[in-house]
Design a protein around this motif. Structure first.
Motif, short mmCIF file in Angstrom:
data_model
loop_
_atom_site.label_atom_id
_atom_site.label_comp_id
_atom_site.label_asym_id
_atom_site.label_seq_id
_atom_site.Cartn_x
_atom_site.Cartn_y
_atom_site.Cartn_z
N ALA A 45 7.21 18.40 9.85
CA ALA A 45 7.51 17.97 8.50
C ALA A 45 6.22 17.67 7.77
N THR A 46 6.32 17.55 6.43
CA THR A 46 5.18 17.11 5.65
C THR A 46 5.48 15.80 4.94
N ARG A 96 0.83 -1.20 0.00
CA ARG A 96 0.00 0.00 0.00
C ARG A 96 0.87 1.26 0.00
N TYR A 128 8.99 11.40 9.70
CA TYR A 128 7.66 12.02 9.76
C TYR A 128 6.59 10.95 9.78
N ARG A 166 -5.17 10.18 -1.08
CA ARG A 166 -5.37 11.61 -0.86
C ARG A 166 -4.53 12.46 -1.78
N LEU A 168 3.93 10.15 12.68
CA LEU A 168 2.53 10.43 12.38
C LEU A 168 1.68 9.20 12.68
N ARG A 204 0.52 7.92 16.11
CA ARG A 204 -0.69 8.46 16.73
C ARG A 204 -1.82 7.45 16.75
N TYR A 205 -1.82 6.52 15.81
CA TYR A 205 -2.85 5.49 15.94
C TYR A 205 -2.28 4.09 15.84
#
Lengths: 359, 276
Positions: B218-219, B58, B224, B66, B228, B231-232
């Motif tokens: 960061a993006t 994936r 990053y 997105r 990110l 968090r889950y």
């Protein structure tokens, strides 16, 4: 050669199995127990737990039901939820969105035992300069991605017919947001208190949107593992009883209330005045009957639907999720999503007992 | 009597012994993961191997819903770009100042104590100052890496330059070489392999600073993504990312070593072949 290492391999294989068992036995086993651990992190609506532990109220209620409750402060909010998900804590404070996306999405059936408060201005979108929300178009917005701030930003953009495509979201650690705001490259942030008040206190800033414009959507909960709770209703009773006694102490205007609030203020790194300012932008449910009414209302289901949709769009419900309703959410008003896969439950049962004085 | 220090594993023995810890770790993981998943099929803590495959497919081979980007490659390119900039700049500065400090007393007197002091500042402690000075963009991430590893490279090169035999320098002078010629023709070639070694040794720290910088603001980037998804609790993506970072770091280290052996065979002969 191989013969020479065979005894070694046997020893190592044996210790590996032992290690593996140690690893797995941490999984929660629902059974009657007498010792429980509650984790809390610093936030205006969760400070009462700290006071409750320090003043002995929690112990008093635990003794009443013949159990022990250890109250543990965790420095890192997300880490505390991860630890809850891993089964290290029986009860942990978190928001409704995190309860859905971390424990519930990990298949840990969780129950929101106490609905403590909702953010009523505690989370906000801030732009530099004299601006309105529409000016956010094209800006980069620094925030903790996938947190309630992100949700708030999405709701803010929705209110002026924009989407996340109109801005550039930059993931920024909450610990560094205030320092980041002082740099030239950062023009817009979304964050929560006490960082929010720190930022809006700086010259030439505009708070263009805050959670009081979406009241009741960012909810602060005490979440308990459902299996643990159903095997140990005493835990639910002791926690709920202690919580409303702490709230009753702090909601008055006498010396005891001031003492309690000063304690909480100090523990959260501010003073009484600062803490009261934060309380002002938090809708605390001081009376259990208010929390019961909020939990039983249909609005809660509508809110959780919005939160589920946001979470699904951002991939927070996991790969197995074919749609936003994949994880069932049960509230007293009904079930949203898949009724066969209910992993997050809101209950007003214990708060009702508190309201009726039956604890 | 054979002493244990003289007993050598054979070719296959070495291979088996080398692989064994990895196999055991993998086995422990599979047993633990199976046990947890049997109890709760949507457990995210120790995902099954097949969910790793799914996550890699994936992240690496399907465009993101997105943004339409291939996230893993995007993250890898962004991180490698920052890392190479940081390490490259550090190596250049390290070589220039290190050799200068070693060879020119008037440069060493003011710079050497400064470099020593700078190398003792924990870079993470001055992060807020870095942000305010360099902003939250690419620059501050590269600067964090440079501040973190450059002083170490400088000191290492300085030591190497110091340890060059005095006879060599005197011989070069009697042959009529001026300062610049001696630095360029005698000192520099002998410090270059040491520079590669210094870079190899600091690569680990460079990665650490890179991930730390990306965790803060960061993006895109490998660090990053890990922070990110933390968090889950998406361990199915985080663990393959960690493995990928390790693989990248290992192959960088290996390539630098090969480069050094190819370019400076004399240096490695000097070092001796034990544990090659």
């Amino acid at each position: 050669m191989l013969k020479a290492i065979r005894p070694f391999t046997r020893v190592i294989a044996l210790s590996a199995t032992l290690l593996a068992t140690a690893f797995t036995s941490q999984a929660v086993q629902a059974q009657e127990q007498t010792e429980f651990k509650l984790a809390w992190t610093i936030y205006v609506g969760w400070m009462p737990w700290d006071y409750g532990a320090a003043s002995g109220i929690v112990d008093k209620w635990a003794d009443k039901y013949g159990i022990k409750i250890e109250v543990v402060q965790v420095n890192d909010y997300v880490e505390s939820i991860n630890q809850f998900t891993a089964g290290q804590f029986d009860a942990t404070v978190m928001t409704n969105m995190d309860a859905l996306t971390i424990p519930a999405a990990s298949g840990v059936d969780s129950t929101a035992l106490i609905v403590g408060d909702f953010s009523n201005g505690n989370d906000g979108v801030v732009l530099k300069g004299d601006k309105t929300l529409k000016d956010i178009k094209g800006q980069q917005v620094n925030l903790v991605e996938l947190s309630v701030s992100h949700y708030l930003l999405a709701r803010a953009l929705e209110s002026v017919n924009m989407t996340e495509r109109d801005v550039k979201v930059v993931n920024t650690s909450d610990a560094d947001l205030v320092a980041a705001f002082t740099t030239a490259g950062v023009t817009s942030v979304t964050t929560w208190n006490p960082l929010l008040s720190e930022i809006t206190a700086m010259p030439s800033t505009s708070k263009v949107f805050d959670s009081s414009m979406i009241p009741g959507e960012i909810i602060d909960l005490l979440v308990v593992n459902t299996d643990t709770l159903s095997a140990n209703p005493k835990l639910g009773k002791a926690l709920t009883g202690a919580w409303y006694e702490i709230l009753a102490t702090m909601s008055g205007s006498d010396d005891a209330a001031i003492k309690a609030k000063s304690f909480m203020a100090e523990a959260s790194g501010t003073d009484l005045k600062g803490y009261e300012a934060q309380l002002a932008s938090t809708k605390m449910f001081y009376a259990p009957s208010d929390a019961v009414a909020f939990t039983q209302s249909k609005d809660l289901t509508a809110t959780m639907k919005k939160v589920s949709e946001f979470s699904f769009e951002h991939g927070l419900l996991g790969d197995g999720a074919p749609d936003a309703g994949f994880i069932g959410i049960e509230t007293p008003a009904g079930v949203y999503g898949d009724a066969a896969n209910v992993k997050l439950r809101f209950t007003s049962e214990y708060m009702e007992m508190a309201a009726k004085g039956q604890l | 009597m054979t002493r244990i220090i003289n007993r050598q594993p054979g070719r296959y023995g070495r291979l088996v012994l080398g692989l064994m810890p990895f196999v055991i770790l993998l086995a422990v993981y599979i047993v633990a993961s199976d046990a947890r998943l049997a109890e709760n099929p949507s457990d995210k803590l120790l995902p099954s191997l097949s969910s790793f495959v799914d996550a890699i497919t994936r992240m690496g081979f399907e465009p993101s819903k997105r943004t339409g980007e291939y996230l893993m490659w995007n993250d890898t390119l962004a991180s490698l770009h920052r890392l190479c900039m940081g390490v490259g700049i550090s190596a250049l500065i390290g070589l220039a100042i290190g050799v200068g400090n070693g060879m020119i007393p008037f440069m060493r007197s003011p710079l050497s104590p400064l470099v020593t002091a700078l190398s003792l500042i924990p870079p993470m402690a001055i992060l807020p100052i870095l942000f305010i000075t360099f902003g939250l963009g690419e620059l501050s991430k590269v600067v964090l890496i440079v501040i973190g590893i450059c002083p170490i490279i400088i000191r290492d090169i300085q030591l190497r330059t110091d340890s060059l035999p005095n006879e060599q320098l005197i011989k070069a002078q009697t042959l009529g070489g001026n300062s610049w010629q001696i630095i360029a023709r005698v000192v520099l070639p002998q410090t270059l392999p040491r520079l590669i070694e210094a870079v190899r040794l600091t690569l680990g720290s460079a990665w650490l600073f890179l991930i730390a910088a990306e965790a803060i603001a960061a993006t895109e980037g490998l660090g990053y993504r890990i922070f990110l998804l933390r968090r889950y609790l998406a361990m199915d993506v985080i663990l393959p990312y960690v493995f990928w970072i390790t693989l990248l770091a290992f192959s960088m280290d290996w390539s630098l070593k090969r480069l050094s052996i190819l370019a400076f065979p004399w240096y490695h002969k000097e070092q001796g072949g034990r544990h090659e």
